[in-house]
Design a protein around this motif. Structure first.
Motif, PDB file in Angstrom:
ATOM      1  N   ILE A 144       0.849  -1.228   0.056  1.00 23.04           N
ATOM      2  CA  ILE A 144      -0.129   0.098  -0.019  1.00 23.04           C
ATOM      3  C   ILE A 144       0.875   1.246  -0.062  1.00 23.04           C
ATOM      4  O   ILE A 144       2.052   1.396   0.504  1.00 23.04           O
ATOM      5  CB  ILE A 144      -0.819  -0.135   1.176  1.00 23.04           C
ATOM      6  CG1 ILE A 144      -0.219  -0.066   2.450  1.00 23.04           C
ATOM      7  CG2 ILE A 144      -1.990  -1.092   1.138  1.00 23.04           C
ATOM      8  CD1 ILE A 144      -0.874   0.273   3.795  1.00 23.04           C
ATOM      9  N   THR A 145       0.289   2.301  -0.455  1.00 22.39           N
ATOM     10  CA  THR A 145       0.740   3.482  -0.328  1.00 22.39           C
ATOM     11  C   THR A 145      -0.009   4.577   0.478  1.00 22.39           C
ATOM     12  O   THR A 145      -1.331   3.968   1.051  1.00 22.39           O
ATOM     13  CB  THR A 145       1.033   4.246  -1.707  1.00 22.39           C
ATOM     14  OG1 THR A 145      -0.350   4.701  -2.283  1.00 22.39           O
ATOM     15  CG2 THR A 145       1.700   3.413  -2.566  1.00 22.39           C
ATOM     16  N   GLU A 146       0.338   5.768   0.973  1.00 21.87           N
ATOM     17  CA  GLU A 146      -0.267   6.507   1.724  1.00 21.87           C
ATOM     18  C   GLU A 146      -1.444   6.827   1.206  1.00 21.87           C
ATOM     19  O   GLU A 146      -2.981   6.714   1.819  1.00 21.87           O
ATOM     20  CB  GLU A 146       0.195   7.766   1.880  1.00 21.87           C
ATOM     21  CG  GLU A 146      -0.355   8.814   2.772  1.00 21.87           C
ATOM     22  CD  GLU A 146       0.236  10.043   2.851  1.00 21.87           C
ATOM     23  OE1 GLU A 146      -0.487  11.060   3.586  1.00 21.87           O
ATOM     24  OE2 GLU A 146       1.453  10.203   2.807  1.00 21.87           O
ATOM     25  N   GLU A 147      -1.862   7.024  -0.201  1.00 22.94           N
ATOM     26  CA  GLU A 147      -3.163   7.446  -0.933  1.00 22.94           C
ATOM     27  C   GLU A 147      -4.034   6.171  -1.084  1.00 22.94           C
ATOM     28  O   GLU A 147      -5.123   6.535  -1.213  1.00 22.94           O
ATOM     29  CB  GLU A 147      -2.903   7.793  -2.382  1.00 22.94           C
ATOM     30  CG  GLU A 147      -2.050   9.262  -2.298  1.00 22.94           C
ATOM     31  CD  GLU A 147      -0.615   9.248  -2.086  1.00 22.94           C
ATOM     32  OE1 GLU A 147       0.079   7.968  -2.056  1.00 22.94           O
ATOM     33  OE2 GLU A 147      -0.030  10.361  -1.468  1.00 22.94           O
ATOM     34  N   GLU A 148      -3.366   4.981  -0.868  1.00 20.07           N
ATOM     35  CA  GLU A 148      -4.249   3.815  -1.139  1.00 20.07           C
ATOM     36  C   GLU A 148      -4.682   2.937   0.265  1.00 20.07           C
ATOM     37  O   GLU A 148      -5.044   2.066   0.282  1.00 20.07           O
ATOM     38  CB  GLU A 148      -3.505   2.835  -2.190  1.00 20.07           C
ATOM     39  CG  GLU A 148      -3.182   3.333  -3.279  1.00 20.07           C
ATOM     40  CD  GLU A 148      -2.239   2.412  -4.074  1.00 20.07           C
ATOM     41  OE1 GLU A 148      -1.458   1.680  -3.361  1.00 20.07           O
ATOM     42  OE2 GLU A 148      -2.111   2.346  -5.336  1.00 20.07           O
TER      43      GLU A 148
END
Length: 243
Positions: A144-148
């Protein structure tokens, strides 16, 4: 040391008088929260900021009083001034948990939107503080990334629901001899303690898919669409004003 001309009785009377004045101000603060008279409420908050989370004779704080009477402007003002979302309603629920159980209730939607925005800001700070570029979902281990992803507090993760049932089943399957005869509450307590000890951030980061599968009601209660509408409106206003 008591100054000349002022005895201990005078001091006690003065102290009692000040306390009475503060309690009267708290009563007024709660009344204006109930009626939505935000101009008068703001004056009292400025004069007595330490009263913002104090309960009055009816057991309500200014925020819970405004929430109960669906005063959206008063709720917004109180949140702006730092009122706690965890102060208790009359039934013992926190203001936040009470709001999650409401439908078509404007003040509750404001509070939930505020909580969601705080969640986004806190998550952004944690990603930056710990230099996290990419992480793994704490539920399914997907990248995951921060936006996801969405950040959850531990009390939200361990609120009773489909995810906690899944955790219990997995734990019992992995350690049957140790856990088969234990109560569910004891199993969850053990799992939570282990997760909290190993967590760097003290938070759970969950991918969008797992969020939809397990946690939407935990975060938004019954008002997800209304909360997102307010959040989007807030972002649009921020972009227009540049603040």
């Amino acid at each position: 040391m008591v100054k000349a001309g002022i005895n201990s009785t005078d001091i006690r009377v003065l102290s009692t008088s000040n306390e009475v004045a503060k309690m009267d101000s708290l009563t007024e603060m709660i009344k204006y929260s109930e009626t939505g008279e935000t101009d008068k409420l703001k004056i009292l908050i400025t004069e007595y900021p330490d009263l913002i989370d104090k309960p009055g004779d009816n057991g309500l704080t200014p925020l819970t009083a405004a929430l109960k009477h669906n005063r959206t402007d008063a709720v917004m003002l109180l949140l702006n001034q730092g009122a706690s979302r965890l102060t208790q309603m009359e039934d013992g629920l926190s203001a936040l948990e009470w709001a999650k159980r409401q439908t078509g209730h404007g003040a509750s939607t404001i509070l939930l939107a505020w909580d969601y925005l705080d969640r986004l800001y806190e998550a952004a700070g944690l990603w930056k503080k710990h230099g996290i570029k990419e992480a793994y979902c704490d539920v399914c281990t997907a990248r995951i990334t921060e936006e996801e992803s969405t950040m959850l507090r531990m009390d939200e993760v361990f609120a009773h629901g489909p995810y906690t049932e899944q955790l219990i089943k997995q734990a019992v399957k992995s350690f049957p001899a140790d856990l088969e005869k234990k109560k569910k509450s004891d199993i969850l307590k053990t799992i939570r303690e282990q997760i909290e000890k190993s967590s760097v951030t003290g938070r759970y980061f969950v991918c969008n898919q797992c969020m939809e599968s397990f946690f939407l009601p935990v975060v938004f209660g019954k008002s997800m669409d209304a909360v997102f509408a307010i959040v989007e409106s807030m972002f649009e206003n921020t972009e227009k004003t540049g603040n």
